[in-house]
Enzyme design. Structure first.
Site, PDB file in Angstrom:
ATOM      1  CG  LEU A 103      -0.579   0.066   2.596  1.00 29.45           C
ATOM      2  CD1 LEU A 103      -1.764   0.507   3.442  1.00 29.45           C
ATOM      3  CD2 LEU A 103      -0.117  -1.280   3.099  1.00 29.45           C
ATOM      4  CB  CYS A 104       1.284   4.035   1.093  1.00 26.37           C
ATOM      5  SG  CYS A 104       1.624   5.787   1.342  1.00 26.37           S
ATOM      6  CB  ALA A 105       5.346   4.925  -1.352  1.00 31.57           C
ATOM      7  CB  SER A 153      -4.639  -0.161   0.021  1.00 36.91           C
ATOM      8  OG  SER A 153      -5.609   0.686   0.582  1.00 36.91           O
TER       9      SER A 153
END
Length: 185
Positions: A103-105, A153
């Site tokens: 998720l994220c980066a 995500s």
């Protein structure tokens, strides 16, 4: 079998802790493994919260995991991206057709540069959308690509949804609902 959750200096703490917490609530064993270059188990996350890993990645017992999770955050994602053991485990997981999640980066910073995103539909933090090939990019908060066995995500605000999606793919919708109910989501 259990879940391997990677953590490194600068990993996003909400993503790491929320994921671990929700999986544990579902009765899933989680191994939090430090990818710290100095071999430490104590990791200072992106906002300064200190997290104690169960082990360092170099001390990880042999065995397969149902799922390997990579939280985002910088420079944590870069640290995981640059860890040969972490990448080898993620590559073996993909080759074996077992679940991976980021998720994220992390989808853009960890998976993409090592060819671990494949052709999967994926999302990531909006600040990294430009790195994901347009035909693969989804702007959904959480994306489950069952064919690639990949869950992605967008970031800290989607961490609980992400973790519940992990419970759903590992234990089914009923188990995810049983965890979500008492959390008052």
């Amino acid at each position: 079998m259990s879940v391997l959750l990677l953590v490194a200096p600068g990993s996003e703490e909400i993503e790491t802790v929320a994921t671990q917490d929700v999986l544990v609530r579902a009765g899933i064993e989680v191994v939090l493994a430090s990818c710290c270059p100095t071999g430490q188990r104590l990791v200072r996350a992106s906002r300064g919260v200190q997290l104690m890993a169960d082990c360092h990645l170099d001390e990880l017992p042999a065995g397969d995991f149902e799922l390997i999770v990579v939280p985002g955050g910088l420079p944590g994602s870069e640290c995981i991206r640059d860890n040969p053991r972490a990448i080898a485990l993620l590559r073996a997981q993909a080759e074996a057709g077992r679940w991976r999640a980021a998720l994220c980066a992390a989808p853009a910073v960890v998976l993409l540069p090592h060819g671990l995103l494949g052709e999967a539909k994926a999302t990531c933090h909006p600040g990294f959308w430009a790195r994901i090939p347009a035909p693969q990019l989804s702007q959904e908060r959480v994306v489950i690509d069952s064919g690639s066995r990949l869950v992605t995500s967008q970031g800290p605000g989607t961490a609980i949804e992400f973790a519940l999606a992990l419970v759903r793919v590992l234990r089914g919708a009923e188990a995810a609902d049983a965890v979500a109910g008492p959390m008052v989501l």
